[in-house]
Design an enzyme around this catalytic site. Structure first.
Site, mmCIF file in Angstrom:
data_model
loop_
_atom_site.group_PDB
_atom_site.id
_atom_site.type_symbol
_atom_site.label_atom_id
_atom_site.label_comp_id
_atom_site.label_asym_id
_atom_site.label_seq_id
_atom_site.Cartn_x
_atom_site.Cartn_y
_atom_site.Cartn_z
ATOM 1 C CD1 TRP A 173 1.989 -0.289 -3.123
ATOM 2 C CD2 TRP A 173 3.908 -1.365 -3.454
ATOM 3 N NE1 TRP A 173 2.126 -1.223 -2.128
ATOM 4 C CE2 TRP A 173 3.302 -1.901 -2.309
ATOM 5 C CE3 TRP A 173 5.129 -1.889 -3.869
ATOM 6 C CZ2 TRP A 173 3.860 -2.933 -1.567
ATOM 7 C CZ3 TRP A 173 5.702 -2.935 -3.127
ATOM 8 C CH2 TRP A 173 5.073 -3.438 -1.997
ATOM 9 C CD GLU A 202 -1.473 8.422 -1.372
ATOM 10 O OE1 GLU A 202 -2.260 9.188 -0.773
ATOM 11 O OE2 GLU A 202 -1.833 7.682 -2.304
ATOM 12 N N GLY A 255 3.255 -2.112 5.014
ATOM 13 C CA GLY A 255 4.525 -2.470 5.618
ATOM 14 C C GLY A 255 5.656 -1.669 5.009
ATOM 15 C CE LYS A 258 4.005 4.807 4.804
ATOM 16 N NZ LYS A 258 4.879 4.967 3.616
ATOM 17 C CB THR A 268 7.071 -2.336 0.717
ATOM 18 O OG1 THR A 268 5.867 -1.577 0.919
ATOM 19 C CG2 THR A 268 6.939 -3.665 1.448
ATOM 20 C CB ALA A 293 7.783 0.188 -5.930
ATOM 21 C CE LYS A 301 2.141 1.171 2.795
ATOM 22 N NZ LYS A 301 3.593 1.209 3.068
ATOM 23 N NE ARG A 348 6.174 7.788 -5.020
ATOM 24 C CZ ARG A 348 5.038 7.209 -5.365
ATOM 25 N NH1 ARG A 348 3.910 7.868 -5.230
ATOM 26 N NH2 ARG A 348 5.028 5.983 -5.845
#
Length: 340
Positions: free
Chosen positions: A13, A281, A136, A191, A138, A140, A107, A255
């Site tokens: 990213w 994450e 948002g 999310k 996205t 990478a 994030k 992921r």
């Protein structure tokens, strides 16, 4: 003078954002924490590990020297995993100037106390530091490929949000601005937890009905926690909320979704992580979101079951049973209500 930007974090990213800024005419420097890998990127002009086949623009320099990167520009964009966010800020603090402005594309929550990253930034850099967050729907690779993308840049300073957005915004990359820095962060962190849940459901062999219900009820959980923490409800219906949630729950570039998919297929947590070989994450976010929900008396049943699977060895199929066995309730309730 041409605009300049220093991007901290040479993962997928961070590299994609650096490429986007450079393509947009910004003189850009990308910092990687491993000097050998940074030198390799600079020599080969390609991040072969994360974005193979994408050549770095000529106006993008890669460095493994943190001070050099901070001297290059007073506008900084941090793109490191959430567990490294605080340490990164502590490391750059001695080199900052009074004119330094810091945005981040990380994030998640703080892995030690569940704090929003804006609170972490304020604790390390002081309340007067000019900060912004990017979030948002996205991936990478798609940004690096130049495919149409839209994000939100949030800051308490409209001027700074606009400045950061202008570095990235062009005909293929729309950067919207917001002043809801809390809501944008909550959406971006939570999310990932729901994406793990969606992956688990698909790994168990459930269908599109299940996935749609999970996304919809998951959005309710995000909105409820976000409102309790001070976010604006409209934010969660936008790019940093619903948009990002749909993306990560439905596409295997995520992921977090792939991690959940592996769990649903019967693989262990360690085996799933080894298969992905990058930061997931949603694991730490599940713990922190669950603890935040407990602290603020916000019921988040999907998040709770993901937490139980990840940290208390609950079988994924039992987690689904626990959700389906909950008592019947009205679909809509006030966001400030404690129970779903």
């Amino acid at each position: 003078m041409p605009r300049t930007l220093s991007v901290l974090g040479a993962g997928s990213w961070g590299t994609a954002l650096a490429i986007q800024a450079a393509r947009n005419g910004c003189q850009t420097m990308l910092w990687g924490h491993n000097p050998q890998q940074a030198n390799l990127l600079q020599q080969t002009r390609e991040n072969a590990r994360y974005l193979p086949g994408i050549k770095l623009p000529d106006n993008l320099t890669v460095s493994g020297n943190l001070q050099e990167c901070l001297n290059f520009s007073t506008l900084l964009l941090v793109s490191v995993p959430s567990h490294a966010f605080k340490t990164t800020l502590e490391n750059i603090k001695p080199f900052l100037s009074p004119s330094s402005r810091i945005a981040w594309a990380t994030k998640g929550f703080d892995s030690h106390n569940g704090a929003l990253l804006s609170s972490v930034a304020a604790s390390v850099l002081g309340n007067q530091a000019l900060t912004a967050v990017l979030s948002g729907p996205t991936f990478a690779r798609e940004v690096a490929d130049g495919l149409p993308t839209a994000i939100t840049v949030a800051s308490t300073s409209n001027q700074f949000a606009t400045e950061v957005a202008s570095i990235l915004h062009n005909q293929c990359f729309r950067a919207y601005t917001s002043n809801d820095i809390i809501g944008v962060q909550v959406g971006g962190a939570c999310k990932n937890v729901l994406a793990i849940a969606a992956g688990i459901a698909d790994g168990l062999g459930f269908g599109a009905n299940t996935r749609a219900a999970l996304i919809t009820r998951g959005l309710t959980e995000i909105m409820r926690l976000g409102a309790r923490l001070g976010g604006h409800p409209d934010t969660f219906m936008g790019l940093a909320g619903l948009g990002d949630l749909i993306l990560t729950c439905t596409d295997n570039q995520s992921r977090n979704r792939r991690f959940g998919l592996a769990l649903g297929q019967g693989k262990s947590k360690d085996a799933a992580l080894a298969e992905i070989a990058q930061s997931v994450e949603g694991i730490s976010a599940a713990r922190e979101a669950y603890l935040l929900a407990q602290k603020h008396h916000v019921e988040m049943p999907i998040t709770e079951q993901v937490y139980q699977v990840l940290f208390n060895n609950l079988a994924p199929r039992q987690a689904v049973h626990n959700l389906l066995a909950r008592e019947q309730k009205p679909e809509t309730q006030p966001l400030i209500a404690s129970h779903a």
